[in-house]
Write an enzyme that holds these catalytic residues in place. Structure first.
Site, PDB file in Angstrom:
ATOM      1  N   ARG A 187      30.854  43.440  34.543  1.00 53.69           N
ATOM      2  CA  ARG A 187      32.605  43.332  34.845  1.00 53.69           C
ATOM      3  C   ARG A 187      32.653  43.012  32.894  1.00 53.69           C
ATOM      4  O   ARG A 187      32.133  43.350  32.485  1.00 53.69           O
ATOM      5  CB  ARG A 187      32.187  41.379  34.553  1.00 53.69           C
ATOM      6  CG  ARG A 187      32.074  40.569  35.985  1.00 53.69           C
ATOM      7  CD  ARG A 187      32.685  39.144  35.947  1.00 53.69           C
ATOM      8  NE  ARG A 187      33.692  38.818  35.822  1.00 53.69           N
ATOM      9  CZ  ARG A 187      34.820  39.047  37.360  1.00 53.69           C
ATOM     10  NH1 ARG A 187      34.136  39.185  38.240  1.00 53.69           N
ATOM     11  NH2 ARG A 187      35.840  38.241  37.372  1.00 53.69           N
TER      12      ARG A 187
ATOM     13  N   GLU B 100      39.717  39.734  47.179  1.00 56.84           N
ATOM     14  CA  GLU B 100      40.507  38.402  48.251  1.00 56.84           C
ATOM     15  C   GLU B 100      41.435  38.354  47.967  1.00 56.84           C
ATOM     16  O   GLU B 100      42.186  38.112  46.841  1.00 56.84           O
ATOM     17  CB  GLU B 100      39.092  37.461  47.553  1.00 56.84           C
ATOM     18  CG  GLU B 100      39.481  36.318  48.557  1.00 56.84           C
ATOM     19  CD  GLU B 100      38.587  34.759  48.288  1.00 56.84           C
ATOM     20  OE1 GLU B 100      37.493  34.817  47.603  1.00 56.84           O
ATOM     21  OE2 GLU B 100      38.757  34.194  49.031  1.00 56.84           O
TER      22      GLU B 100
ATOM     23  N   LYS C 151      40.611  35.134  38.114  1.00 55.15           N
ATOM     24  CA  LYS C 151      41.908  34.723  39.519  1.00 55.15           C
ATOM     25  C   LYS C 151      42.558  33.650  39.047  1.00 55.15           C
ATOM     26  O   LYS C 151      43.834  32.831  39.172  1.00 55.15           O
ATOM     27  CB  LYS C 151      42.190  35.177  40.516  1.00 55.15           C
ATOM     28  CG  LYS C 151      42.798  36.755  40.665  1.00 55.15           C
ATOM     29  CD  LYS C 151      42.514  37.431  42.706  1.00 55.15           C
ATOM     30  CE  LYS C 151      40.497  36.956  42.788  1.00 55.15           C
ATOM     31  NZ  LYS C 151      40.900  37.909  44.284  1.00 55.15           N
TER      32      LYS C 151
HETATM   33  P1  ATP Z   1      38.140  37.112  40.080  1.00 51.55           P
HETATM   34  O1  ATP Z   1      37.129  36.438  38.849  1.00 51.55           O
HETATM   35  O2  ATP Z   1      39.346  37.234  39.166  1.00 51.55           O
HETATM   36  O3  ATP Z   1      38.855  35.445  41.131  1.00 51.55           O
HETATM   37  P2  ATP Z   1      36.724  37.932  41.756  1.00 51.55           P
HETATM   38  O4  ATP Z   1      35.487  38.583  41.993  1.00 51.55           O
HETATM   39  O5  ATP Z   1      36.747  37.002  42.593  1.00 51.55           O
HETATM   40  O6  ATP Z   1      37.740  38.341  40.059  1.00 51.55           O
HETATM   41  P3  ATP Z   1      37.727  39.619  44.568  1.00 51.55           P
HETATM   42  O7  ATP Z   1      38.691  39.788  44.762  1.00 51.55           O
HETATM   43  O8  ATP Z   1      36.425  38.919  44.927  1.00 51.55           O
HETATM   44  O9  ATP Z   1      38.000  39.077  42.788  1.00 51.55           O
HETATM   45  O10 ATP Z   1      36.615  40.923  43.194  1.00 51.55           O
HETATM   46  C1  ATP Z   1      37.573  42.485  44.108  1.00 51.55           C
HETATM   47  C2  ATP Z   1      36.005  43.617  43.412  1.00 51.55           C
HETATM   48  O11 ATP Z   1      36.702  43.718  42.063  1.00 51.55           O
HETATM   49  C3  ATP Z   1      35.173  42.762  43.293  1.00 51.55           C
HETATM   50  O12 ATP Z   1      33.672  43.371  44.110  1.00 51.55           O
HETATM   51  C4  ATP Z   1      34.680  41.987  42.344  1.00 51.55           C
HETATM   52  O13 ATP Z   1      33.292  42.826  41.473  1.00 51.55           O
HETATM   53  C5  ATP Z   1      35.630  43.266  41.224  1.00 51.55           C
HETATM   54  N1  ATP Z   1      36.360  42.815  40.315  1.00 51.55           N
HETATM   55  C6  ATP Z   1      36.802  41.669  39.877  1.00 51.55           C
HETATM   56  N2  ATP Z   1      36.704  41.197  38.558  1.00 51.55           N
HETATM   57  C7  ATP Z   1      35.963  41.977  37.840  1.00 51.55           C
HETATM   58  C8  ATP Z   1      36.139  42.666  36.660  1.00 51.55           C
HETATM   59  N3  ATP Z   1      36.427  41.979  35.209  1.00 51.55           N
HETATM   60  N4  ATP Z   1      35.536  43.471  36.105  1.00 51.55           N
HETATM   61  C9  ATP Z   1      35.292  44.973  37.105  1.00 51.55           C
HETATM   62  N5  ATP Z   1      34.731  44.785  38.080  1.00 51.55           N
HETATM   63  C10 ATP Z   1      35.905  42.827  39.019  1.00 51.55           C
HETATM   64 MG    MG Z   2      35.530  37.347  44.731  1.00 55.50          MG
END
Ligand code: ATP
Ligand code: MG
Length: 594
Positions: free
Chosen positions: A281, A57, A291
């Site tokens: 994760r 995102e 984020k």
């Molecule tokens: P955050 O919690 O940092 O906001 P998010 O999951 O909301 O992360 P996205 O931009 O939606 O951020 O993530 C894109 C991809 O990265 C998704 O498939 C998510 O599952 C993966 N992802 C995000 N954080 C992690 C992490 N700590 N370890 C592994 N994969 C991750």
């Molecule tokens: Mg997300």
């Protein structure tokens, strides 16, 4: 699995497919790899290639947790001859920006991956809307006039079923009319939503008539003002996968409970059945990977932007001097699992040191200089020593390092009264100046305040190059810089951003920011460096001998400029070397004092 026969890579048997395509790092068990291998073997998707996607995102910069997802999505597709799309999940116009899109593109490339197609969920807004109409017409979706708060109250809890909205049984005609008018902009933000009509008593809360569309009169970074209704992430995600014919849609564990909903939409619409798989994760000690929290650090100016070298963002790590090779090797070695865990930051540091030990050019830099005068070395004379750029890589060649009568050594490398097991310079003790000569300290000169201003020593001309012809040995080799030839630089010593292994471990009422390490950066302006460093390339990596790994402050984001300029060099410390003396001292439980 281990293979004694190298042929097995080229010709895997049908029953035991080889997963051993070459990738870096140690091969460790990975259930996602096994799953894909199984689906390829059973031709689950016929002859279709393995198709994955990485779906960030664009509401922040990528962090090292995302690197794990990127390595899985791109890495596994590569292994199986498949393809990976980079898809921006840009369904929320309020938090998303072009700056984030640009940085994400740069970071994925920097990590070493290239996407097949660049996609945006917003490209599918038209199709998603058509599908919503289809669900309305099938009696599978309805317009709800309840407020967000009321919807929440009606939702029930994990132990109690939800309650039907009074609007749940509107006629199809009424729903069609209201939904098209929602799209036409007739209603205010928050006044109505479109919901899927599934099951208000489902044990899975995500299935209790989830919201599909909300009204939001907001400008989108790509579609502008074309839309005033926006699909929810959960409505857009599965169908976006389906549209791209994603075969293996891999994401983190928190989406496991959403999977039945994604499948429900796909089944109702009768479209390509993408399958989701969840993995753990990445969590790292002393590190925060959210984020939202990282954005808070930036907006509250607790750090100097997203690319601050203390940030776990990819641009921050890059600026700090971390390399894509080390990050990929670390991610591979940290593995995938079906339960969330915690990885030690030392493991990441280990992979980075390992990489830099192999690749970084050596140089000498004295951070806190103490003048050493060689009394029996002729004044005004200079000579050059040829010193290996990288003992681990002879092909890196040598460089000439100037030497003269007055040189700088680290203040820490001299003690007037040496404590036990201190083998560096002290009066009467002989040590090696790296690649140059043996010297023996003779006396100190103090300033009016009683501080050591300079140390006087003598050298043994027979030890030129750093070895004694009579075979006598010294216990210490020290780095040095010729005073007359030295150049200056600003050195930024970075340490962990958080003081607690689990930054989220806070007292009631406290914020994670209360766990910030107050000493996460130290600026050293006194450093004296060997002159070859004046020509260092921006972003080049160095090992300052005995001090640590450093890089010249680089260009780290699409719109940043490096702090380092030819007139004022700035070096960022990537990592310290492991300091054996510090360990001895820490064990003894005393502070080093001169
Ligand atoms: P955050 O919690 O940092 O906001 P998010 O999951 O909301 O992360 P996205 O931009 O939606 O951020 O993530 C894109 C991809 O990265 C998704 O498939 C998510 O599952 C993966 N992802 C995000 N954080 C992690 C992490 N700590 N370890 C592994 N994969 C991750
Ligand atoms: Mg997300």
């Amino acid at each position: 699995m281990t293979h004694s026969n190298p042929e097995s890579h080229a010709a895997p048997s049908k029953d035991a497919p080889s997963h051993d395509a070459p990738i870096e790092g140690a091969r460790i068990p990975n259930f996602l790899r096994d799953q894909i291998a199984e689906d390829v073997r059973t031709k689950k998707y016929g002859d279709a290639i393995v198709q994955t996607r990485f779906p960030p995102e664009p509401n922040g910069y990528l962090h090292i947790g995302h690197a794990k997802a990127i390595c899985i999505d791109f890495g596994l597709a590569d292994e199986f001859g498949g393809k990976t799309n980079l898809r921006f999940d840009d369904t929320n116009p309020v938090k998303e920006e072009q700056e984030y899109v640009d940085s994400i593109l740069a970071d994925v490339r920097w990590l070493g991956f290239e996407w097949e197609r660049l996609c945006y969920a917003s490209d599918y807004f038209g199709q998603l809307y058509e599908w919503a109409l289809q669900l309305v017409k099938a009696g599978k979706a309805y317009v709800d006039d309840l407020s967000a708060d009321q919807i929440r109250e009606h939702r029930g809890t994990l132990t109690e079923p939800g309650m039907d909205s009074p609007y749940r049984n509107r006629t199809i005609e009424e729903n069609l009319d209201l939904f098209t008018r929602m799209k036409a902009g007739e209603f205010a933000d928050g006044s109505r939503v479109l919901r899927a009509k599934i099951d208000m008593s489902s044990p899975n809360m995500n299935m209790r008539d989830p919201v599909m569309y909300r009204i939001l009169h907001a400008t989108h970074h790509r579609t502008g003002d074309e839309w005033c209704i926006y699909p929810m992430y959960d409505y857009a995600h599965g169908q976006s996968d389906s549209l791209e014919r994603v075969t293996h849609s891999m994401c983190t564990l928190e989406f496991a409970d959403h999977q039945p909903l994604y499948r429900w939409y796909i089944e109702q619409l009768g479209i390509f059945p993408s399958q989701q798989f969840e993995f753990d994760r990445l969590n790292i000690t002393y590190t925060m990977l959210s984020k939202r929290k990282l954005l808070q650090l930036v907006t509250e100016r607790r750090v100097n932007g997203w690319d601050d070298p203390r940030m776990p963002t990819l641009c921050g790590l890059r600026r700090r001097g971390f390399t894509p090779e080390a990050i990929r090797a670390f991610v591979e070695a940290s593995g995938v699992s079906r339960t969330n865990g915690m990885t030690d930051i030392e493991m990441l540091e280990h992979f980075q040191r390992d990489d830099l030990n192999r690749s970084a050019a050596r140089a000498m830099a004295v951070l806190r200089p103490l003048k050493l005068v060689i009394d029996n070395y002729p004044a005004g004379e200079e000579e050059f020593f040829e010193i290996a750029n990288n003992p681990e890589a002879p092909s890196a060649g040598t460089r000439g390092v100037p030497f003269s009568r007055e040189i700088y050594i680290e203040q820490d490398d001299f003690r007037e009264v040496p404590p036990p097991k201190y083998y560096r310079l002290s009066p009467g003790r002989e040590v090696r100046l790296r690649g140059a000569y043996f010297v023996t300290a003779q006396r100190v000169v103090k300033d009016a305040a009683g501080n050591i201003a300079e140390v006087h020593c003598t050298y043994d001309p027979a030890t030129r190059g750093g070895d004694a012809p009579d075979g006598r040995r010294v216990k210490s080799t020290m780095h040095w810089v010729s005073a007359a030839h030295a150049i200056g630089a600003e050195i930024r010593l970075y340490d962990k951003l958080f003081a607690k292994a689990d930054p989220g471990d806070v007292e009631e009422g406290e914020d994670v920011l209360s766990n910030l390490n107050p000493n996460s950066v130290e600026i050293v302006s006194t450093a004296r460096l060997e002159p070859s460093l004046a020509n260092a390339a921006v972003g080049a990596h160095f090992q300052f001998e005995r001090v640590g790994y450093f890089c010249l402050d680089p260009d780290s984001t699409p719109d940043s400029t490096p702090d380092s300029t030819p007139g004022k060099l700035v070096f960022n410390r990537t990592l310290a070397l492991k300091d054996s003396w510090a360990r001895i001292e820490n064990k003894a439980g005393k502070k080093s004092g001169a």
